[in-house]
Design a protein around this motif. Sequence first.
Motif, PDB file in Angstrom:
ATOM      1  N   THR A  49      -1.779  -0.886 -11.243  1.00  0.00           N
ATOM      2  CA  THR A  49      -2.081  -1.425 -12.565  1.00  0.00           C
ATOM      3  C   THR A  49      -1.000  -0.986 -13.541  1.00  0.00           C
ATOM      4  O   THR A  49      -0.394   0.068 -13.381  1.00  0.00           O
ATOM      5  CB  THR A  49      -3.446  -0.921 -13.049  1.00  0.00           C
ATOM      6  OG1 THR A  49      -3.441   0.515 -13.034  1.00  0.00           O
ATOM      7  CG2 THR A  49      -4.558  -1.425 -12.166  1.00  0.00           C
ATOM      8  N   LYS A  53       1.558  -7.285 -13.754  1.00  0.00           N
ATOM      9  CA  LYS A  53       1.081  -8.320 -12.840  1.00  0.00           C
ATOM     10  C   LYS A  53       0.646  -9.593 -13.578  1.00  0.00           C
ATOM     11  O   LYS A  53       0.793 -10.693 -13.048  1.00  0.00           O
ATOM     12  CB  LYS A  53      -0.080  -7.777 -11.998  1.00  0.00           C
ATOM     13  CG  LYS A  53       0.346  -6.773 -10.944  1.00  0.00           C
ATOM     14  CD  LYS A  53      -0.826  -6.314 -10.102  1.00  0.00           C
ATOM     15  CE  LYS A  53      -1.780  -5.478 -10.893  1.00  0.00           C
ATOM     16  NZ  LYS A  53      -2.900  -4.945 -10.093  1.00  0.00           N
ATOM     17  N   THR A  54       0.108  -9.444 -14.801  1.00  0.00           N
ATOM     18  CA  THR A  54      -0.366 -10.643 -15.512  1.00  0.00           C
ATOM     19  C   THR A  54       0.773 -11.624 -15.737  1.00  0.00           C
ATOM     20  O   THR A  54       0.629 -12.831 -15.501  1.00  0.00           O
ATOM     21  CB  THR A  54      -1.002 -10.255 -16.859  1.00  0.00           C
ATOM     22  OG1 THR A  54      -2.080  -9.351 -16.628  1.00  0.00           O
ATOM     23  CG2 THR A  54      -1.519 -11.483 -17.574  1.00  0.00           C
ATOM     24  N   GLY A  58       0.994 -15.227 -14.439  1.00  0.00           N
ATOM     25  CA  GLY A  58       0.748 -16.095 -15.596  1.00  0.00           C
ATOM     26  C   GLY A  58       1.917 -17.013 -15.905  1.00  0.00           C
ATOM     27  O   GLY A  58       1.726 -18.208 -16.193  1.00  0.00           O
ATOM     28  N   CYS A  78     -11.201 -11.843 -12.039  1.00  0.00           N
ATOM     29  CA  CYS A  78     -10.870 -10.436 -12.280  1.00  0.00           C
ATOM     30  C   CYS A  78     -12.171  -9.646 -12.419  1.00  0.00           C
ATOM     31  O   CYS A  78     -13.237 -10.229 -12.634  1.00  0.00           O
ATOM     32  CB  CYS A  78      -9.985 -10.288 -13.510  1.00  0.00           C
ATOM     33  SG  CYS A  78     -10.719 -10.969 -15.009  1.00  0.00           S
ATOM     34  N   GLN A  86      -8.102  -9.725 -21.702  1.00  0.00           N
ATOM     35  CA  GLN A  86      -6.692  -9.354 -21.779  1.00  0.00           C
ATOM     36  C   GLN A  86      -5.807 -10.419 -21.152  1.00  0.00           C
ATOM     37  O   GLN A  86      -4.784 -10.817 -21.725  1.00  0.00           O
ATOM     38  CB  GLN A  86      -6.469  -8.004 -21.074  1.00  0.00           C
ATOM     39  CG  GLN A  86      -5.051  -7.464 -21.162  1.00  0.00           C
ATOM     40  CD  GLN A  86      -4.686  -7.029 -22.560  1.00  0.00           C
ATOM     41  OE1 GLN A  86      -5.461  -6.351 -23.213  1.00  0.00           O
ATOM     42  NE2 GLN A  86      -3.526  -7.436 -23.041  1.00  0.00           N
ATOM     43  N   ILE A  87      -6.194 -10.909 -19.967  1.00  0.00           N
ATOM     44  CA  ILE A  87      -5.411 -11.943 -19.276  1.00  0.00           C
ATOM     45  C   ILE A  87      -5.365 -13.218 -20.127  1.00  0.00           C
ATOM     46  O   ILE A  87      -4.316 -13.849 -20.290  1.00  0.00           O
ATOM     47  CB  ILE A  87      -5.999 -12.230 -17.885  1.00  0.00           C
ATOM     48  CG1 ILE A  87      -5.811 -11.016 -16.964  1.00  0.00           C
ATOM     49  CG2 ILE A  87      -5.343 -13.470 -17.266  1.00  0.00           C
ATOM     50  CD1 ILE A  87      -6.550 -11.131 -15.640  1.00  0.00           C
ATOM     51  N   ASP A  90      -3.049 -12.750 -23.056  1.00  0.00           N
ATOM     52  CA  ASP A  90      -1.646 -12.731 -22.654  1.00  0.00           C
ATOM     53  C   ASP A  90      -1.124 -14.131 -22.357  1.00  0.00           C
ATOM     54  O   ASP A  90      -0.026 -14.503 -22.792  1.00  0.00           O
ATOM     55  CB  ASP A  90      -1.465 -11.833 -21.415  1.00  0.00           C
ATOM     56  CG  ASP A  90      -1.586 -10.347 -21.748  1.00  0.00           C
ATOM     57  OD1 ASP A  90      -1.567 -10.001 -22.938  1.00  0.00           O
ATOM     58  OD2 ASP A  90      -1.728  -9.540 -20.807  1.00  0.00           O
ATOM     59  N   VAL A 127     -10.239 -18.177 -16.745  1.00  0.00           N
ATOM     60  CA  VAL A 127     -10.152 -16.754 -16.416  1.00  0.00           C
ATOM     61  C   VAL A 127     -11.579 -16.221 -16.415  1.00  0.00           C
ATOM     62  O   VAL A 127     -12.277 -16.350 -17.429  1.00  0.00           O
ATOM     63  CB  VAL A 127      -9.287 -15.979 -17.430  1.00  0.00           C
ATOM     64  CG1 VAL A 127      -9.083 -14.545 -16.964  1.00  0.00           C
ATOM     65  CG2 VAL A 127      -7.950 -16.676 -17.638  1.00  0.00           C
ATOM     66  N   ASP A 153      -7.191 -11.214  -9.170  1.00  0.00           N
ATOM     67  CA  ASP A 153      -6.497 -10.065  -9.766  1.00  0.00           C
ATOM     68  C   ASP A 153      -7.353  -8.808  -9.605  1.00  0.00           C
ATOM     69  O   ASP A 153      -8.561  -8.836  -9.851  1.00  0.00           O
ATOM     70  CB  ASP A 153      -6.226 -10.331 -11.249  1.00  0.00           C
ATOM     71  CG  ASP A 153      -5.283  -9.297 -11.847  1.00  0.00           C
ATOM     72  OD1 ASP A 153      -4.526  -8.669 -11.085  1.00  0.00           O
ATOM     73  OD2 ASP A 153      -5.304  -9.115 -13.071  1.00  0.00           O
ATOM     74  N   ASP A 307      -7.608  -1.683 -20.037  1.00  0.00           N
ATOM     75  CA  ASP A 307      -6.165  -1.856 -20.179  1.00  0.00           C
ATOM     76  C   ASP A 307      -5.779  -1.409 -21.585  1.00  0.00           C
ATOM     77  O   ASP A 307      -5.762  -2.196 -22.517  1.00  0.00           O
ATOM     78  CB  ASP A 307      -5.779  -3.323 -19.942  1.00  0.00           C
ATOM     79  CG  ASP A 307      -4.269  -3.511 -19.909  1.00  0.00           C
ATOM     80  OD1 ASP A 307      -3.546  -2.506 -19.802  1.00  0.00           O
ATOM     81  OD2 ASP A 307      -3.821  -4.667 -20.001  1.00  0.00           O
TER      82      ASP A 307
END
Length: 621
Positions: A49, A53-54, A58, A78, A86-87, A90, A127, A153, A307
């Motif tokens: 982490t 990775k996002t 993404g 996720c 968060q994803i 982003d 998501v 994820d 996160d």
Amino acid sequence: MNPFSTLGIRHDIVNAITELGFENPTPIQEQAIPVLLSGSNDFVGLAQTGTGKTAAFGLPLLELLDFEENYPQALILCPTRELCLQITSDINKYSKSMKNVNVVAVYGGANISDQLRQIKRGVQIVVATPGRMLDIINRKAIDFSQVGYVVLDEADEMLNMGFQEDIDIILSTTPEDKKTWLFSATMPTEVRRIAKKYMTDPFELTMGTKNTGNVNIEHEYYVVRARDKYAAFKRIVDFNPEIFGIVFCRTKIETQEIAESLVKDGYNADALHGDLSQQQRDKVMKRYRDRSLQLLIATDVAARGIDVNDVTHVINYSLPDEIENYTHRSGRTGRAGKTGISIAIINSKEQGKIRQIERVIGKQFTKAEIPNGFDVCEKQLFALIHKVHQVEVNEEQIEQYIPRIMDEFKDLDKEQIIKRFASLEFNSFLKYYQNAPDLNAPAHEDRAGDRGDRSFKSSTSAGFTRLFMNLGSVDDFTRGDMLGFICNNTKISGKSIGKIDLKGVFTFFEVENAFVDQVQQGFKSVDYQGRPVRIELAGEREGGERERGGERSGGRERSGGYGGGGGYKGRSGGNREGGSREGGGGFRDFSGKRREDRVGGNSGSGAGRREGGSGERRRRN
């Protein structure tokens, strides 16, 4: 030219991520993006982490999807609400220069009607957490028949939380010819099974050795007596004045009690565990992200997907039951190329587990010494001096008070002012730590503890009675399950339960003397899967079972569980090692609150990956 352009990312996206501070791709981004942009491979990426990775999945999605069409084309699953949001955030930031990009976050704890309306308006990227996604699928409110890409994820964390069945059902609603991209910090058997079932000849990318820890994280451990654990923990915190950390405990009860005790002792701390409502959880996380909290006390399940940037320390107040969970815990610090420290506070019996963790993460721990009182005072003093250098002066507002301030100081020279100013806090720390004991476990206890790991110990903690139960690990109990089972049937608090020795077909556990009759009465008419539950005084049965039961449950087993500490707030016992209280005194910290030093750890209350019962594993979104 921004290096992301050379990876195949178009300029409007590159411009957006440049504004976000993306200058150079991380290793996972550099290697994964070109592969994923081809759109022709299933993909497995193993990376810790905080490694980016996002953006690794993404950015390729934004290149590959057709945003002229308003139907679901990509699904990202996720483990937690926090990571889901968060994803989503982003991807929206990456695509701010693009038109008609619709990303919907689907998660539990929020109004499902609002999420359904967003889906109905049109969406290309969903998501989601597995539990809420399954609810929406069961309502037949979404059509995944044209989904081209599925991203899993933090797959290992989803499976650890018990979402395997949900994931299977969700993926069964997607086309067979979709591309599946799986990202995980570790690759346990369950993740490998998912990969084998839903992927065809996937491209595998491993950043570092499988299951290893982040290279930017230093690992330390401190060996203390059980009764000193809480005091040692506070001293470590005091020795790191700028700490912004996450403290991991094994159970909800332990988490709550440590947080409450820290608050009473003047620290900015709060608990995060499974019994909090979503509103309470959001409030705690907002305070932590805003840095109103210095310490977040959390269980493994509750901390999934957190996160937060710039976490300086992860402290393992109790080591996890599953070694792989240590990787997840330590991965909360040292993110995005920054350094971090992961600390384990253990008793002498747990040094063998430190060696096991070292083998898994491929890094050695440094054995550190609990600082003495003088060292803490010195560290706090110079932290204060550093703050003076960094403080922002509001010239306009303070100017009117300068004449009066100068008049107050007219009888003091510069050196006297500095000494007196510094002494305002330094005197408090000196008084607090003037007779501070050495909290490091003596060397001879280390050796005794190592021998204790290899021998059967049946000594009972003072003030407790040791009982026998005819259920054990073969009945699918963990120590945490057993703690919940006992508490639920007897209506007594987990604080009144001591050591739990979980064997193959039976269990020994300790209970405070005052509650022995209540425990026996509570189980008089209890059945478990058709079998009457028997509770007896351990007595002679323990001696006999040591010979017979030890073989049935895999040979000799160590007494008690990992972790535990002495009983703070004057409670004796209530932990796996017994409890005591020492000391007193106190001082006012920078916030002006008074701390009371209760030298003695918190009362541990059971162990286990599940928090207080088997129902904790699922639907934690």
